[in-house]
Design a protein around this motif. Structure first.
Motif, PDB file in Angstrom:
ATOM      1  N   GLY A   1       0.747  -1.141   0.010  1.00  0.00           N
ATOM      2  CA  GLY A   1      -0.038  -0.071   0.101  1.00  0.00           C
ATOM      3  C   GLY A   1       0.965   1.483  -0.060  1.00  0.00           C
ATOM      4  O   GLY A   1       2.155   1.351  -0.252  1.00  0.00           O
ATOM      5  N   LYS A   2       0.337   2.322   0.454  1.00  0.00           N
ATOM      6  CA  LYS A   2       1.032   3.642   0.431  1.00  0.00           C
ATOM      7  C   LYS A   2       0.297   4.537   1.481  1.00  0.00           C
ATOM      8  O   LYS A   2      -0.739   4.277   2.083  1.00  0.00           O
ATOM      9  CB  LYS A   2       0.959   4.323  -0.825  1.00  0.00           C
ATOM     10  CG  LYS A   2      -0.611   4.909  -1.352  1.00  0.00           C
ATOM     11  CD  LYS A   2      -0.689   5.227  -2.642  1.00  0.00           C
ATOM     12  CE  LYS A   2      -1.985   5.773  -2.852  1.00  0.00           C
ATOM     13  NZ  LYS A   2      -2.039   6.499  -4.537  1.00  0.00           N
ATOM     14  N   VAL A   3       0.897   5.320   1.915  1.00  0.00           N
ATOM     15  CA  VAL A   3       0.811   6.430   3.132  1.00  0.00           C
ATOM     16  C   VAL A   3       0.997   7.686   2.598  1.00  0.00           C
ATOM     17  O   VAL A   3       1.984   7.950   2.089  1.00  0.00           O
ATOM     18  CB  VAL A   3       1.107   6.222   4.417  1.00  0.00           C
ATOM     19  CG1 VAL A   3       2.879   6.252   4.403  1.00  0.00           C
ATOM     20  CG2 VAL A   3       0.863   6.942   5.558  1.00  0.00           C
ATOM     21  N   TRP A   4       0.111   8.830   2.839  1.00  0.00           N
ATOM     22  CA  TRP A   4       0.575  10.103   2.665  1.00  0.00           C
ATOM     23  C   TRP A   4      -0.411  11.041   3.620  1.00  0.00           C
ATOM     24  O   TRP A   4      -1.137  10.614   4.467  1.00  0.00           O
ATOM     25  CB  TRP A   4       0.143  10.727   1.258  1.00  0.00           C
ATOM     26  CG  TRP A   4      -1.432  10.629   0.881  1.00  0.00           C
ATOM     27  CD1 TRP A   4      -2.004  11.880   0.957  1.00  0.00           C
ATOM     28  CD2 TRP A   4      -2.158   9.522   0.538  1.00  0.00           C
ATOM     29  NE1 TRP A   4      -3.298  11.483   0.433  1.00  0.00           N
ATOM     30  CE2 TRP A   4      -3.402   9.984   0.361  1.00  0.00           C
ATOM     31  CE3 TRP A   4      -1.902   8.371   0.560  1.00  0.00           C
ATOM     32  CZ2 TRP A   4      -4.547   9.442  -0.131  1.00  0.00           C
ATOM     33  CZ3 TRP A   4      -3.190   7.302   0.082  1.00  0.00           C
ATOM     34  CH2 TRP A   4      -4.349   8.003  -0.066  1.00  0.00           C
ATOM     35  N   VAL A   5       0.054  12.422   3.721  1.00  0.00           N
ATOM     36  CA  VAL A   5      -0.544  13.379   4.616  1.00  0.00           C
ATOM     37  C   VAL A   5      -0.742  14.708   3.838  1.00  0.00           C
ATOM     38  O   VAL A   5      -0.211  15.111   2.814  1.00  0.00           O
ATOM     39  CB  VAL A   5       0.483  13.740   5.833  1.00  0.00           C
ATOM     40  CG1 VAL A   5       1.559  14.253   5.245  1.00  0.00           C
ATOM     41  CG2 VAL A   5      -0.223  14.471   7.002  1.00  0.00           C
ATOM     42  N   GLU A   6      -1.919  15.195   4.411  1.00  0.00           N
ATOM     43  CA  GLU A   6      -2.261  16.425   3.739  1.00  0.00           C
ATOM     44  C   GLU A   6      -2.821  17.473   4.804  1.00  0.00           C
ATOM     45  O   GLU A   6      -3.506  16.840   5.788  1.00  0.00           O
ATOM     46  CB  GLU A   6      -3.218  16.407   2.502  1.00  0.00           C
ATOM     47  CG  GLU A   6      -4.261  15.572   2.975  1.00  0.00           C
ATOM     48  CD  GLU A   6      -5.406  15.409   1.769  1.00  0.00           C
ATOM     49  OE1 GLU A   6      -5.050  15.539   0.678  1.00  0.00           O
ATOM     50  OE2 GLU A   6      -6.301  14.709   2.087  1.00  0.00           O
ATOM     51  N   ASN A   7      -2.781  18.729   4.704  1.00  0.00           N
ATOM     52  CA  ASN A   7      -3.354  19.640   5.563  1.00  0.00           C
ATOM     53  C   ASN A   7      -4.877  19.995   5.173  1.00  0.00           C
ATOM     54  O   ASN A   7      -5.061  20.329   4.084  1.00  0.00           O
ATOM     55  CB  ASN A   7      -2.343  20.717   5.632  1.00  0.00           C
ATOM     56  CG  ASN A   7      -1.215  20.791   6.402  1.00  0.00           C
ATOM     57  OD1 ASN A   7      -1.001  19.968   7.567  1.00  0.00           O
ATOM     58  ND2 ASN A   7      -0.112  21.190   5.868  1.00  0.00           N
TER      59      ASN A   7
END
Length: 756
Positions: free
Chosen positions: A727-733
């Motif tokens: 899978g994958k992981v990401w972040v956003e404000n």
């Protein structure tokens, strides 16, 4: 079509054509003229001796001149028979057809003479074709004479295609009965049949008659025998044959003598009686045996064409011709006639046909291959030799020679390139024999590796403890050269060096597996670095954690509880930092071992575990499941820890009285069905400059005046876990705070086994 397949097809066609030609020549006697010539020549080398128990009395020109014009008064024959009977002959064969009545008194006199002698045999004849559409007419002797004779037999003459009398028939089957030949009756003389007659499988079988030298039998003129005195010793106990030899009486026939000429019917009869007495007839081999024996040398030659060189094929062809003729001669000496014409036809047909087709196929193949090489750009265009003095094949051979020289240069280039590779390399064929090795591996194992077996080479370079893995790797390559197997195998040599071996199949231009190429890389330095790293990890995971654990154990003795709490926090953070570092470093070294995990339940459990920390910060955590209770294939411990790291950060960075929303949902993207876990807080968010490198090692840093400090390893661990799970992981404000997204593949239901 490649050359080998084309030659095999043409070989089969030529073999079929030759087989049909031999069978047809045998069945229809297409080589009878040649076979008769060979038989005549061979039989002339060894003719039987005349039988001295046979006496010929010839009705010759002198007898006709002295006695009178033919036919004679039958009283004359009676007088001769009386005279001969007085001397006591064994038999008297009167080889004169007497089918029409003459003077009654003369017929009676001849009948009385025959009856008194008791030894006279008379002939009958069959004329073909017969009258009124019949197959034949039978010409019997006069009934009065036939009744007085001791026996009546047929005297039919069999002519070969060239009109020569070589064959005789000891039995003729008419509508009324089976008639033995007159010579057979003379041989029997009332006793048992001859051995030749008894061996005949059927009436009508033809036998070859061996002739004694011409005019070698004892003979006297009819007139001399009638008018003069016949010595008793010349007649007593002998077989007397009375027959016509005068040229105008039509009882002379061509015989197989090299000097030509004819022999009388009485001489043919004498040769038959002699052959019966010594059992010397020559039996023709059955047609099926002739066909089989004629095909044998041709098929031997055809099979040899597949392996022999042209010179060998020519020598063998000549030897087979000589062998066939010698076999025919040997069989004839054993009284068996094997005609060699069909066998020679097979050899003489297939050899030039095969030579022509092979030359044509080679010419077409060379032309095709030269054109293919030019089209592929492997060689410069090669024009045929303009010398018109040579033939096309010669010019093509010259062009092919130029191409071969060019390919030799290419081969030398490839060989030199392999020789100067920086790593050891060797090539094996399909049976595991080393066919090529560069100097790097020869420096390690010694020179002259070419010709050794792969097993012996591996015995010298692979330690016994690692041999099984290497053998299994090579077996997988051999079973499925183009299959999906491990890319390399790692092993240790007996001297402690570390190697990586990568093997690949070698195929020819028609995609046929012809061997394997093996590359070796010495990774001893890398193995040492790995060992050093493992020691460092051991230092972090054990030697650095042990003092921190000891500090935590001593904290109850610190009187200031606030100081004790702060020291414990720093110690536990140090332990977590060491554990994160070790786990990230070892993540790629162990195989993935997942199980089905209900993602929503896992999120609830983690939220419950962090409830004390959230309560202390007066932060609420709300978990919502929009995935319809979907599962992921995961390693529960590592995934739980990764989600804990994200949720723990969200709690820590949330303001007092804040809230955190945890949502699980099912989505679809290009990778298929996925489950996404979203953790959103309402904290200050993440510095935009830090967002692109937030998940890199030691990238996260807090502001100097921040309430909570970050080491930067927790999110690195989260990324490693996400990638390990596919899978994958990401972040956003967001509008308030930050949102972390962890997307993992949904677990696939196993396909039921229809046989279960």
């Amino acid at each position: 079509m490649n050359l080998r397949r084309r030659l095999l097809i043409e070989w089969a066609l030529i073999a079929l054509f030759g087989t049909l030609a031999v069978i047809l020549a045998t069945h229809w006697r297409g080589t009878s003229a040649f076979d008769n010539l060979v038989y005549d020549q061979l039989s002339s080398f060894s003719r039987p001796q005349p039988d001295d128990q046979i006496l010929l009395i010839n009705i010759d020109e002198a007898s006709l001149a002295r006695i009178g014009k033919w036919p004679w008064n039958r009283n004359i024959h009676a007088r001769l028979i009386d005279k001969l009977a007085a001397a006591g002959p064994r038999t008297i064969l009167l080889d004169v057809l007497m089918s029409e009545a003459a003077n009654e008194a003369d017929d009676s006199a001849l009948a009385d003479a025959m009856r008194k002698s008791g030894a006279v045999f008379l002939p009958l004849n069959f004329h073909s074709p017969g009258s009124d559409g019949k197959a034949y007419d039978t010409e019997y002797p006069l009934p009065t004479l036939g009744a007085a004779a001791k026996g009546v037999g047929h005297v039919n003459i069999t002519f070969d295609n060239d009109g020569i009398v070589r064959r005789v028939n000891l039995c003729f089957a008419s509508d009324e009965r089976r008639w033995p030949h007159l010579a057979e009756l003379v041989y029997r003389n009332g006793a048992r049949p001859s051995r030749a007659f008894a061996r005949m499988p059927r009436c009508g079988q033809e036998l070859l008659l061996p002739y004694a030298p011409r005019d070698s039998y004892s003979e006297i003129s009819f007139a001399d025998a009638l008018e003069g005195g016949i010595p008793e010793q010349l007649v007593k106990g002998r077989d007397i044959i009375i027959g016509a030899t005068a040229a105008g009486m039509g009882d002379n026939y061509p015989a197989p003598f090299s000097d030509g000429g004819i022999v009388s019917g009485s001489e043919i009869m004498a040769n038959m009686v002699a052959a019966l007495r010594r059992d010397g007839f020559i039996t023709p081999a059955p047609t099926w045996q002739i066909a089989l024996l004629s095909l044998l040398p041709m098929w031997l030659l055809m099979l040899g064409f597949l392996r022999w060189q042209p010179r060998t094929a020519l020598i063998v062809s000549l030897c087979l011709i000589a062998t066939v003729l010698l076999a025919s001669t040997s069989a004839l000496s054993a009284n068996i006639w094997f005609p060699s014409g069909a066998a020679l036809i097979g050899i003489i047909l297939v050899y030039p046909l095969w030579g022509w087709r092979r030359l044509q196929a080679m010419s077409a193949f060379m032309q095709s291959e030269l054109g293919e090489l030019e089209r592929e750009g492997e060689i410069v265009p090669l024009a045929l030799n303009p010398d018109r003095g040579s033939d096309l094949v010669g010019r093509q051979s010259a062009a092919l020679g130029s191409a071969i020289d060019h390919l030799r240069d290419l081969r030398r280039f490839v060989s030199d390139s392999l020789e100067h590779l920086p790593d050891p390399m060797f090539v094996t064929d399909t049976v595991g024999t080393v066919t090529m090795a560069n100097h790097r591996i020869e420096e390690y194992l010694g020179p002259k590796l070419k010709g050794t077996t792969l097993k012996s080479l591996l015995d010298r370079i692979v330690a016994p403890a690692h041999r099984r893995n290497v053998d299994e790797y090579l077996r997988e390559i051999e079973r499925e050269p183009d299959g999906d197997h491990q890319p390399f195998v790692r092993f240790v040599s007996p001297d402690g060096s570390h190697f990586v071996m990568r093997s690949a199949p070698v195929v020819n231009d028609v995609d046929v597996h012809v061997g394997q190429i093996h590359y070796l890389a010495d990774i001893s330095a890398l193995a040492q670095a790995e060992n050093d790293r493992e020691e460092a990890l051991q230092l972090l995971s054990h030697d650095m954690r042990s003092p921190q654990s000891a500090i935590i154990a001593l904290l109850p003795t610190v009187p200031d509880k606030d100081v004790s709490r702060r020291i414990e926090g720093h110690a536990r953070r140090t332990i977590a930092l060491a554990q994160d570092f070790v786990d990230v470093a070892r993540m790629g070294e162990s195989p993935f071992e997942g199980s089905d995990v209900l993602l929503a339940n896992l999120a609830h459990d983690i939220a419950d575990n962090l409830w004390p920390l959230a309560r202390e910060r007066e932060v609420t955590i709300e978990v919502t499941d929009q995935s319809d209770s979907a599962f992921v294939l995961a390693e529960p411990d590592s995934l739980s820890r990764a989600i804990t790291n994200i949720l723990d950060n969200a709690v820590k960075f949330s303001p007092l009285g804040g809230s955190i929303l945890v949502t699980t949902r099912r989505i679809s993207d290009v990778a298929g069905n996925m489950l996404e876990l979203t953790i959103c807080d309402n904290g200050p968010g993440i510095d935009p400059e830090l967002l692109p490198r937030l998940f890199t090692r030691f990238a996260a840093r807090s502001a100097p005046d921040a309430r909570i400090k970050s080491s930067g390893l927790g999110l690195t661990y989260v990324r490693a876990v996400a990638e390990r799970h596919g899978g994958k992981v990401w972040v956003e404000n967001g509008t308030k705070g930050a949102c972390f997204h962890l997307r993992l593949p949904e677990a696939v239901d196993p396909i039921p086994d229809p046989d279960a």
